[in-house]
Enzyme design. Sequence first.
Site, PDB file in Angstrom:
ATOM      1  N   ASP A 256       4.147  -5.457  -4.284  1.00  0.00           N
ATOM      2  CA  ASP A 256       4.642  -4.189  -4.793  1.00  0.00           C
ATOM      3  C   ASP A 256       4.016  -3.980  -6.173  1.00  0.00           C
ATOM      4  O   ASP A 256       3.545  -4.937  -6.803  1.00  0.00           O
ATOM      5  CB  ASP A 256       6.166  -4.241  -4.880  1.00  0.00           C
ATOM      6  CG  ASP A 256       6.768  -2.985  -5.471  1.00  0.00           C
ATOM      7  OD1 ASP A 256       6.332  -1.889  -5.092  1.00  0.00           O
ATOM      8  OD2 ASP A 256       7.661  -3.108  -6.325  1.00  0.00           O
TER       9      ASP A 256
ATOM     10  N   ASP B 268       5.292  -1.311  -8.987  1.00  0.00           N
ATOM     11  CA  ASP B 268       6.243  -1.027 -10.060  1.00  0.00           C
ATOM     12  C   ASP B 268       7.292  -2.123 -10.170  1.00  0.00           C
ATOM     13  O   ASP B 268       7.950  -2.487  -9.190  1.00  0.00           O
ATOM     14  CB  ASP B 268       6.934   0.315  -9.817  1.00  0.00           C
ATOM     15  CG  ASP B 268       5.970   1.483  -9.884  1.00  0.00           C
ATOM     16  OD1 ASP B 268       4.865   1.310 -10.432  1.00  0.00           O
ATOM     17  OD2 ASP B 268       6.311   2.571  -9.389  1.00  0.00           O
TER      18      ASP B 268
END
Length: 339
Positions: free
Chosen positions: A138, A140
């Site tokens: 991922d 963020d």
Amino acid sequence: MPTHSTAVNTPDESILNWLYSSSEAQYMHQGILCKRYIEAEYRSVMSNENCSRFRVIFEQQAKVDIASWLNTLAQKGHFCRLERQNSLLGFEVIVQKEPAQLVADFNAIKTTKNLAAELLMIDQPLPNLNEQGLLVMDMDSTAIQIECIDELAAMAGVGEEVAAVTASAMRGELDFEQSLRLRVSKLANADAKIIDELCQKLPLMPGLTDSLQELQLNQWKLVVASGGFTPFVNYLMHQLKLNAAFANELVIEDGKLTGEVTGDVVDAQYKANVIQRCAQKWQIPPTQTVAIGDGANDIPMIEAAKLGIAFHGKPKLINAADLAVNQLDLRALVFCLQA
């Protein structure tokens, strides 16, 4: 041939001193024999014991507290030192089941001392660091320290409105696509220059480059799959020499954000599909796939990988993950792999 150690146990020596400062194959701890093994040979130890396997990862300054915790060991243990190319320390310990008191003592000292350390229970074979593998991250709050849409919103003057939607989405309370479109709609008419401005100051998560460099030395493929936006993942791909990046595409017209996204939405299932697509593309076996994230939207992705890691994750993700790193930075990532 190695001989039994006759060292006297003291809080700053004990098992940890033996493990890091001695070549002795065995150590007598309070009348209990502890043995050393090579990391790759853990199966031979476990095949002879009804046992549990743990990894302990910690900062240098936590060494004395870890040594004190190990002094509470009340049963035979097998130990190996974990060698990685960063400044964290790590070891693996195999003890007879059930080591509930050992875990309770660790959690107690971690809480009282605010210990920069992780105790990870390993209940499955781990992907091999020294063989080609696939890491899907991922972006963020995992690869970088911010939520890009929150930062864009702050720059556009709608920060509070968007942050509230983001927080709810990360807790799994909203459908991702609906929340994405709602948040992006609030950016309508913002100057597109804020995207370039934010790209230039993306704060990488501490420890990220250390772990990625070690993975790259071992021919791992590195991928970002994000519910964020293409300018940011593409910037990271170039900066970190990643192999691929997937994210949502913002619509820009006449130098302004329209408040829309175009193309397929990179939602939770899309991110999960990236695991299989990339593994097939590079002919990486499923047993060599790893995913890491922090939010509920990462659950399908970490479940699709052989090893799913929650990094400072939300409770729903931690419950779904194979391992959870809560105290340390991303240097801990490579300690979650077999070498």
